[in-house]
Design an enzyme around this catalytic site. Sequence first.
Site, mmCIF file in Angstrom:
data_model
loop_
_atom_site.group_PDB
_atom_site.id
_atom_site.type_symbol
_atom_site.label_atom_id
_atom_site.label_comp_id
_atom_site.label_asym_id
_atom_site.label_seq_id
_atom_site.Cartn_x
_atom_site.Cartn_y
_atom_site.Cartn_z
ATOM 1 N N SER A 15 88.602 -60.514 43.983
ATOM 2 C CA SER A 15 89.108 -60.814 45.324
ATOM 3 C C SER A 15 88.890 -59.672 46.308
ATOM 4 O O SER A 15 88.985 -59.867 47.518
ATOM 5 C CB SER A 15 90.601 -61.158 45.262
ATOM 6 O OG SER A 15 91.344 -60.061 44.763
ATOM 7 N N SER A 132 84.133 -49.470 33.092
ATOM 8 C CA SER A 132 84.861 -48.305 32.611
ATOM 9 C C SER A 132 84.973 -47.324 33.770
ATOM 10 O O SER A 132 85.228 -47.720 34.908
ATOM 11 C CB SER A 132 84.141 -47.690 31.414
ATOM 12 O OG SER A 132 84.838 -46.569 30.915
ATOM 13 N N TYR A 146 95.758 -43.707 32.448
ATOM 14 C CA TYR A 146 94.604 -44.466 32.939
ATOM 15 C C TYR A 146 93.355 -44.076 32.149
ATOM 16 O O TYR A 146 92.584 -44.943 31.714
ATOM 17 C CB TYR A 146 94.403 -44.201 34.429
ATOM 18 C CG TYR A 146 93.185 -44.880 35.003
ATOM 19 C CD1 TYR A 146 93.187 -46.241 35.278
ATOM 20 C CD2 TYR A 146 92.026 -44.159 35.266
ATOM 21 C CE1 TYR A 146 92.064 -46.874 35.804
ATOM 22 C CE2 TYR A 146 90.903 -44.780 35.792
ATOM 23 C CZ TYR A 146 90.928 -46.127 36.064
ATOM 24 O OH TYR A 146 89.805 -46.740 36.577
ATOM 25 N N LYS A 150 90.676 -46.274 29.611
ATOM 26 C CA LYS A 150 89.215 -46.327 29.728
ATOM 27 C C LYS A 150 88.528 -45.785 28.478
ATOM 28 O O LYS A 150 87.483 -46.293 28.055
ATOM 29 C CB LYS A 150 88.760 -45.552 30.971
ATOM 30 C CG LYS A 150 89.201 -46.194 32.285
ATOM 31 C CD LYS A 150 88.735 -47.645 32.391
ATOM 32 C CE LYS A 150 89.110 -48.297 33.690
ATOM 33 N NZ LYS A 150 88.682 -49.722 33.772
#
Length: 271
Positions: A15, A132, A146, A150
């Site tokens: 989006s 990634s 975070y 990844k």
Amino acid sequence: MNRTNPGVAIVTGASSGIGQVTAKALQKAGFRVFGTSRRAVSKKTDGITMLACDVTDDASVAKLVDEVLADAGRIDLLVNNAGMGLLGGAEESSTTQAQALFDVNVFGVIRMINAVLPIMRSQGKGRIVNLSSVQGFIPAPYFALYSATKHAVEGYSESLDHELRPFGIRVALVEPAYTRTSFEDNLAKPDRLLEIYDAARAGMTVAVRRAMDKGDAPEVVAETVLAAATDPTPKRRYAAGKIARRVSVLRRFVPGSAFDKSLRKQLGLPA
């Protein structure tokens, strides 16, 4: 997939930002593209069919795949782009918040892949591209959780690629660095802020904003995704943009101590 009729693609988190630009690039290249967003949006946007999907919900993922199959009859490409960020000291997040982050960034990827694999196996071919980050292979202070998501996606993707090759399915990683999107505006804050990290957290917020302003355009990442999706013999990893390529080379060839010193200097962290 071929150049004249590359097939049907799903792009999660389409989006806005990288996902939206990637969906447009794939559509321009000839793919029939189904984009997803967590909340319902306009059904058709620039030739892209938008569908609602919450990657943290098994039923929502299953419904999405059923809708795409009913409409298009096949799924040739899955681009896992949906994700969220979190900036703060590692100990500032509860395990509940950490689990929520992993549920989107890691288990969301796994849910989507598990849902499309039976279809791709029956077709005898397919391509999966997982978004990634350079934080998937370098340390990132104040992005520990975070970065952990990844790193997890990288390990999962590499192992999965080995497993799926006998079925004509390949898995590739795209690793952007800083990209000019609203990523920093949407970063989650830790759920138990500690005063001891206030100054460092604020400094990192400023550093991230500056880096994003100088970062690559999202179109750079989109073109890299397109390459990963269409290469006849895909590579395992694709660095997206000059900064990501430079960091990748430095990480491989610069001694660890020197890389560590340079990283801390660039981030304004004490030696």
